[in-house]
Design a protein around this motif. Structure first.
Motif, PDB file in Angstrom:
ATOM      1  N   ASP A  92       1.141  -1.057  -0.078  1.00 61.80           N
ATOM      2  CA  ASP A  92      -0.061  -0.042  -0.048  1.00 61.80           C
ATOM      3  C   ASP A  92       1.408   1.058   0.470  1.00 61.80           C
ATOM      4  O   ASP A  92       1.891   1.433   1.098  1.00 61.80           O
ATOM      5  CB  ASP A  92      -1.112   0.131   1.185  1.00 61.80           C
ATOM      6  CG  ASP A  92      -1.458   1.333   1.312  1.00 61.80           C
ATOM      7  OD1 ASP A  92      -1.423   1.685   0.197  1.00 61.80           O
ATOM      8  OD2 ASP A  92      -2.298   1.511   1.977  1.00 61.80           O
ATOM      9  N   VAL A  93       0.754   2.240  -1.156  1.00 61.15           N
ATOM     10  CA  VAL A  93       1.611   3.271  -1.030  1.00 61.15           C
ATOM     11  C   VAL A  93       1.141   4.415  -0.887  1.00 61.15           C
ATOM     12  O   VAL A  93      -0.171   4.896  -1.678  1.00 61.15           O
ATOM     13  CB  VAL A  93       2.631   3.230  -2.898  1.00 61.15           C
ATOM     14  CG1 VAL A  93       2.975   4.677  -2.595  1.00 61.15           C
ATOM     15  CG2 VAL A  93       2.932   2.071  -3.331  1.00 61.15           C
ATOM     16  N   GLY A  94       1.495   4.706  -0.232  1.00 62.86           N
ATOM     17  CA  GLY A  94       0.471   6.243   1.224  1.00 62.86           C
ATOM     18  C   GLY A  94      -0.523   5.942   1.661  1.00 62.86           C
ATOM     19  O   GLY A  94      -1.719   6.253   1.711  1.00 62.86           O
ATOM     20  N   CYS A  95       0.299   4.530   2.520  1.00 62.41           N
ATOM     21  CA  CYS A  95      -0.480   3.634   4.205  1.00 62.41           C
ATOM     22  C   CYS A  95      -1.250   4.708   4.296  1.00 62.41           C
ATOM     23  O   CYS A  95      -2.182   4.530   5.612  1.00 62.41           O
ATOM     24  CB  CYS A  95       0.405   3.138   4.076  1.00 62.41           C
ATOM     25  SG  CYS A  95       1.976   3.548   4.818  1.00 62.41           S
ATOM     26  N   GLY A  96      -0.265   5.687   4.729  1.00 62.66           N
ATOM     27  CA  GLY A  96      -0.511   6.862   5.948  1.00 62.66           C
ATOM     28  C   GLY A  96      -1.302   6.239   7.054  1.00 62.66           C
ATOM     29  O   GLY A  96       0.721   5.654   7.270  1.00 62.66           O
ATOM     30  N   LEU A 101      -4.136  -1.186   4.973  1.00 64.40           N
ATOM     31  CA  LEU A 101      -3.793  -2.676   5.059  1.00 64.40           C
ATOM     32  C   LEU A 101      -4.432  -3.406   6.237  1.00 64.40           C
ATOM     33  O   LEU A 101      -4.580  -4.683   6.403  1.00 64.40           O
ATOM     34  CB  LEU A 101      -2.446  -2.335   5.411  1.00 64.40           C
ATOM     35  CG  LEU A 101      -1.177  -1.915   4.317  1.00 64.40           C
ATOM     36  CD1 LEU A 101       0.095  -1.238   4.861  1.00 64.40           C
ATOM     37  CD2 LEU A 101      -1.569  -3.119   3.640  1.00 64.40           C
ATOM     38  N   LYS A 102      -5.075  -2.577   7.995  1.00 60.61           N
ATOM     39  CA  LYS A 102      -5.217  -2.816   8.930  1.00 60.61           C
ATOM     40  C   LYS A 102      -6.585  -4.297   7.967  1.00 60.61           C
ATOM     41  O   LYS A 102      -6.803  -5.498   8.609  1.00 60.61           O
ATOM     42  CB  LYS A 102      -5.328  -2.607   9.662  1.00 60.61           C
ATOM     43  CG  LYS A 102      -6.220  -3.509  11.355  1.00 60.61           C
ATOM     44  CD  LYS A 102      -6.196  -1.929  12.215  1.00 60.61           C
ATOM     45  CE  LYS A 102      -6.863  -2.793  13.034  1.00 60.61           C
ATOM     46  NZ  LYS A 102      -7.235  -2.158  14.276  1.00 60.61           N
ATOM     47  N   ARG A 103      -7.901  -3.709   6.834  1.00 61.49           N
ATOM     48  CA  ARG A 103      -9.187  -3.802   7.347  1.00 61.49           C
ATOM     49  C   ARG A 103      -8.482  -4.867   6.057  1.00 61.49           C
ATOM     50  O   ARG A 103      -9.139  -5.660   6.308  1.00 61.49           O
ATOM     51  CB  ARG A 103      -9.503  -2.693   6.201  1.00 61.49           C
ATOM     52  CG  ARG A 103     -10.058  -2.176   7.076  1.00 61.49           C
ATOM     53  CD  ARG A 103     -10.849  -1.915   7.584  1.00 61.49           C
ATOM     54  NE  ARG A 103     -12.518  -2.309   7.638  1.00 61.49           N
ATOM     55  CZ  ARG A 103     -13.385  -1.879   7.127  1.00 61.49           C
ATOM     56  NH1 ARG A 103     -13.545  -0.526   7.311  1.00 61.49           N
ATOM     57  NH2 ARG A 103     -14.193  -2.233   6.208  1.00 61.49           N
ATOM     58  N   ILE A 104      -7.471  -4.276   5.251  1.00 65.04           N
ATOM     59  CA  ILE A 104      -7.064  -5.958   4.343  1.00 65.04           C
ATOM     60  C   ILE A 104      -6.460  -7.404   4.401  1.00 65.04           C
ATOM     61  O   ILE A 104      -6.782  -8.287   4.560  1.00 65.04           O
ATOM     62  CB  ILE A 104      -5.523  -5.962   3.418  1.00 65.04           C
ATOM     63  CG1 ILE A 104      -6.595  -4.288   2.590  1.00 65.04           C
ATOM     64  CG2 ILE A 104      -5.468  -6.784   2.468  1.00 65.04           C
ATOM     65  CD1 ILE A 104      -5.579  -3.818   1.170  1.00 65.04           C
ATOM     66  N   ARG A 105      -6.000  -7.084   5.646  1.00 71.86           N
ATOM     67  CA  ARG A 105      -5.547  -8.195   7.329  1.00 71.86           C
ATOM     68  C   ARG A 105      -6.889  -9.041   7.967  1.00 71.86           C
ATOM     69  O   ARG A 105      -7.514 -10.000   7.669  1.00 71.86           O
ATOM     70  CB  ARG A 105      -4.442  -8.037   8.139  1.00 71.86           C
ATOM     71  CG  ARG A 105      -4.345  -8.557   8.998  1.00 71.86           C
ATOM     72  CD  ARG A 105      -3.529 -10.074   8.199  1.00 71.86           C
ATOM     73  NE  ARG A 105      -2.243  -9.506   9.037  1.00 71.86           N
ATOM     74  CZ  ARG A 105      -1.321 -10.130   7.087  1.00 71.86           C
ATOM     75  NH1 ARG A 105      -2.069 -11.151   7.059  1.00 71.86           N
ATOM     76  NH2 ARG A 105      -0.578  -9.900   7.947  1.00 71.86           N
ATOM     77  N   ALA A 106      -8.000  -8.380   7.870  1.00 68.86           N
ATOM     78  CA  ALA A 106      -8.809  -8.970   8.526  1.00 68.86           C
ATOM     79  C   ALA A 106     -10.236  -9.536   7.082  1.00 68.86           C
ATOM     80  O   ALA A 106     -10.203 -10.540   7.607  1.00 68.86           O
ATOM     81  CB  ALA A 106      -9.903  -7.641   8.726  1.00 68.86           C
ATOM     82  N   ALA A 107      -9.659  -8.514   6.018  1.00 69.57           N
ATOM     83  CA  ALA A 107     -10.705  -9.573   5.000  1.00 69.57           C
ATOM     84  C   ALA A 107     -10.217 -10.810   3.945  1.00 69.57           C
ATOM     85  O   ALA A 107     -11.039 -11.462   3.803  1.00 69.57           O
ATOM     86  CB  ALA A 107     -11.455  -8.267   4.449  1.00 69.57           C
ATOM     87  N   GLY A 129       1.898  -8.364  11.017  1.00 67.57           N
ATOM     88  CA  GLY A 129       2.703  -8.893   9.788  1.00 67.57           C
ATOM     89  C   GLY A 129       2.310  -7.887   9.131  1.00 67.57           C
ATOM     90  O   GLY A 129       2.600  -7.508   7.507  1.00 67.57           O
ATOM     91  N   VAL A 130       2.714  -6.499   9.491  1.00 68.64           N
ATOM     92  CA  VAL A 130       2.835  -5.911   8.902  1.00 68.64           C
ATOM     93  C   VAL A 130       3.696  -4.464   8.926  1.00 68.64           C
ATOM     94  O   VAL A 130       4.621  -4.607   9.417  1.00 68.64           O
ATOM     95  CB  VAL A 130       1.832  -4.653   8.671  1.00 68.64           C
ATOM     96  CG1 VAL A 130       1.664  -3.345   7.789  1.00 68.64           C
ATOM     97  CG2 VAL A 130       0.242  -4.968   8.211  1.00 68.64           C
ATOM     98  N   ASP A 131       5.058  -4.069   7.219  1.00 67.50           N
ATOM     99  CA  ASP A 131       5.951  -3.876   7.859  1.00 67.50           C
ATOM    100  C   ASP A 131       5.823  -2.573   7.029  1.00 67.50           C
ATOM    101  O   ASP A 131       5.167  -2.843   6.131  1.00 67.50           O
ATOM    102  CB  ASP A 131       7.398  -4.059   6.645  1.00 67.50           C
ATOM    103  CG  ASP A 131       7.336  -5.971   7.430  1.00 67.50           C
ATOM    104  OD1 ASP A 131       7.585  -6.090   9.169  1.00 67.50           O
ATOM    105  OD2 ASP A 131       7.447  -6.808   6.766  1.00 67.50           O
ATOM    106  N   TYR A 132       6.572  -1.120   7.621  1.00 69.73           N
ATOM    107  CA  TYR A 132       6.790  -0.187   7.457  1.00 69.73           C
ATOM    108  C   TYR A 132       7.805   0.910   6.278  1.00 69.73           C
ATOM    109  O   TYR A 132       8.899  -0.353   6.904  1.00 69.73           O
ATOM    110  CB  TYR A 132       6.152   0.784   8.294  1.00 69.73           C
ATOM    111  CG  TYR A 132       4.651   0.838   8.360  1.00 69.73           C
ATOM    112  CD1 TYR A 132       3.658   0.697   7.742  1.00 69.73           C
ATOM    113  CD2 TYR A 132       4.275  -0.124   9.759  1.00 69.73           C
ATOM    114  CE1 TYR A 132       2.433   0.739   8.145  1.00 69.73           C
ATOM    115  CE2 TYR A 132       2.939  -0.357   9.723  1.00 69.73           C
ATOM    116  CZ  TYR A 132       1.648   0.387   9.065  1.00 69.73           C
ATOM    117  OH  TYR A 132       0.367  -0.026   9.758  1.00 69.73           O
ATOM    118  N   VAL A 133       8.260   1.732   5.614  1.00 70.09           N
ATOM    119  CA  VAL A 133       8.940   1.867   4.890  1.00 70.09           C
ATOM    120  C   VAL A 133       9.016   3.482   3.814  1.00 70.09           C
ATOM    121  O   VAL A 133       7.471   3.885   4.391  1.00 70.09           O
ATOM    122  CB  VAL A 133       8.877   1.145   3.331  1.00 70.09           C
ATOM    123  CG1 VAL A 133      10.240   1.752   2.600  1.00 70.09           C
ATOM    124  CG2 VAL A 133       9.239  -0.560   3.440  1.00 70.09           C
TER     125      VAL A 133
END
Length: 245
Positions: A92-96, A101-107, A129-133
């Motif tokens: 997710d580019v521009g993830c804020g 990403l949290k919603r995608i992880r749940a769905a 399970g989410v990495d940030y760059v």
């Protein structure tokens, strides 16, 4: 405030109020009552877009009030994105804050690798399970085809060199690119630091030209939803075989 609410407000401000009022000193005066001098800074920010320094750009975004709770996406767009994700890796580019990403992880719990990218990641929520760059969309620090699905929502309208940004999204996507931008018209005084405006779906198709045959571009509640399947990499040429003597 929910995205659905701001889209209804935008309908009144962009489609009902005539341009002669939206660009007027009277509208500026009313907007200043609501947002103070920030509305003036936004207008100056857009006018000086080609000459802004990176420090000025970053300062305005750090000081810009957050309008939506968690994500700029509507529920309809979130559901569509989660449905259209393909593969085992998503960026997710521009993830804020990391809310999408949290919603995608749940769905989509079967997605194994989730990565969030933004030029400021200090405010992103810690999600298992989410990495940030930390990076800019115009120069993403990933190899070609690094992720099965690359998502970019409510970012392209903020980027001056948006064609370079779109090229980077395509470069790092192995199977699918998903982009969401607001469907909006440009006026002198706006409540967002946007550089690019797409009033119709075909306006955005010009921005992503050329699109592959496998793509969709739809209006979802005043947001433009675009998805394309990336062409399969060309098969390596078979080595020439020598003739038998």
């Amino acid at each position: 405030m929910r995205r659905e609410t701001t889209n209804r407000i935008r309908f009144v401000l962009e489609d009902i109020l005539p341009p002669i009022l939206r660009d007027s000193a009277a509208f500026h005066w009313v907007a200043r009552r609501a947002w103070g001098e920030h509305i003036t800074r936004l207008a100056e920010f857009r006018a000086r877009a080609p000459f802004l320094t990176e420090a000025e750009y970053e300062t305005l975004y750090r000081e810009h009030p957050r309008v939506h709770d968690g994500t700029d996406n509507s529920e309809a767009c979130i559901a569509r994105i989660a449905k259209d994700v393909v593969g085992e890796s998503v960026c997710d580019v521009g993830c804020g804050t990391g809310a999408l990403l949290k919603r995608i992880r749940a769905a989509r719990p079967e997605v194994g690798r989730l990565t969030g990218v933004d030029f400021v990641v200090e405010d992103a929520a810690a999600i298992e399970g989410v990495d940030y760059v930390a990076a800019r969309i115009e120069d993403l620090p990933f190899e070609d085809g690094a992720f099965d699905t690359v998502i970019c929502t409510h970012v392209i309208e903020h980027v001056l060199d948006y064609r370079r940004a779109i090229a980077e999204l395509r470069r790092i996507a192995r199977r699918r690119v998903i982009i969401v931008v607001p469907r909006e018209r440009e006026y002198r005084y706006s409540f967002n630091p946007h550089f690019n405006f797409f009033p119709y779906t075909h306006s955005f198709l010009r921005a992503v030209h050329p699109s592959p045959a496998a793509h969709v571009c739809e209006d979802i509640g005043r947001d433009i939803y675009y998805a394309e399947d990336r062409p399969a990499p060309a098969a390596a040429a078979e080595p020439a075989r020598g003739r038998a003597a």
